[in-house]
Scaffold this active site. Sequence first.
Site, PDB file in Angstrom:
ATOM      1  CG  ASP A 260      48.843  32.760  37.835  1.00 50.43           C
ATOM      2  OD1 ASP A 260      49.298  33.608  37.035  1.00 50.43           O
ATOM      3  OD2 ASP A 260      48.365  31.691  37.447  1.00 50.43           O
TER       4      ASP A 260
ATOM      5  CG  ASP B 258      44.616  46.481  47.301  1.00 49.31           C
ATOM      6  OD1 ASP B 258      45.405  46.676  48.237  1.00 49.31           O
ATOM      7  OD2 ASP B 258      43.382  46.563  47.418  1.00 49.31           O
TER       8      ASP B 258
ATOM      9  CG  ASP C 158      47.822  44.297  51.549  1.00 46.00           C
ATOM     10  OD1 ASP C 158      48.202  45.414  51.164  1.00 46.00           O
ATOM     11  OD2 ASP C 158      46.847  44.127  52.299  1.00 46.00           O
TER      12      ASP C 158
ATOM     13  CE  LYS D 240      45.465  34.014  34.924  1.00 49.39           C
ATOM     14  NZ  LYS D 240      46.271  32.971  35.587  1.00 49.39           N
TER      15      LYS D 240
ATOM     16  CE1 TYR E 299      40.745  47.006  43.449  1.00 48.97           C
ATOM     17  CE2 TYR E 299      40.528  48.492  45.298  1.00 48.97           C
ATOM     18  CZ  TYR E 299      40.937  47.288  44.775  1.00 48.97           C
ATOM     19  OH  TYR E 299      41.538  46.349  45.585  1.00 48.97           O
TER      20      TYR E 299
END
Length: 352
Positions: free
Chosen positions: A224, A248, A252, A187, A137
């Site tokens: 994941d 983010d 959600d 990750k 971002y």
Amino acid sequence: RRMATAARQSLKIGLIPADGIGKEVIPAARKVLEAIGSDIPKPEFVPLLAGWEVFVRSGTALPEETVEALRECDGALFGAVSSPSRRVTGYSSPIVALRKELDLYANVRPVISVAANPEEKPAVDLVVVRENTECLYVKQEQLVPTENGKEARATRLITERASRRIGKMAFEIALGRPRKQVTIIHKSNVLSVTDGLFRETIRQIPFDSNGRYDSVKLEEQIVDSAVYRLFREPQIYDVMVAPNLYGDIISDAAAALVGSLGLVPSVNAGDKFVMGEPVHGSAPDIEGKGIANPIAAIRSAALMLRHLGYTAPADRIDRAVDQVIREGQVLTPDLGGKSSTNDVLDAVLKKL
Ligand code: GGG
């Protein structure tokens, strides 16, 4: 993690509904704050502009006056923004910019289900602590022509400073929760430099904190596999701390576990300022229909109060919302009901 409740005569709150249903749910949250009464200093609201619609009208998505006015406020509520998916010259997401301008480095997103019986523990009760200022971002993207066609590149920034402060925020939040567990989401098996730095910096925090976090259990999980386990056994999580993009997406996704994105609040928090913001976006598909769920915005107002140190009124708001959800009589269509934004607001106000 609370900001000191200085003896305030009034509580100055910036209101930035921005785009789409933000303009429907932020007024609802305002009405709830107005109805709280003497449990908080008398709120003084400062209406402010930002967003795509303002950009279309005026050429700027985040007017300088908005940022300056916020600096004079005790806290703020932001609605939602509809940034276009294509590049538009001169446009930049105002929420991303605001988080940076005000150094709101943490996006704290509690995802909590409402148990049928108030005595029961909720099936899902976790907090996503999302780093808010860096990762992809930072928006350093480049499109370069090559002999094989266009090539798009993006810089992903992870710093030790930002990782340490978001990690500390996660540990502090965990200290205030019964389970006291932090899970680092990363990750670093693939992105060993960037995610590696995020992970290692947070793992180091307990060793540099003079025993303050001895009671906190530290875990970690590859992003994941974390999403997979989140859907299968959400109860294993307490506080999840993640770089900006993973945070983010995870928050959600976690919202699906509690029924609707329309229920999940957040605050953008720094050391000196806090801005509530529903996790949902501007929802152009339902804009103007009066059926947007105001609960995420109302809970964001409660979360803002909580961060400002007003715990009892925040609890009152959350209890009122819980009762409305539990009774299941007045629900917006995202929860399978037929009620309007105003119906839900009125139901919450009656329970306050
Ligand atoms: N209230 C959360 C929200 O507006 N989500 C949509 C979002 O983050 N969009 C990014 C943007 O439009 O700049």
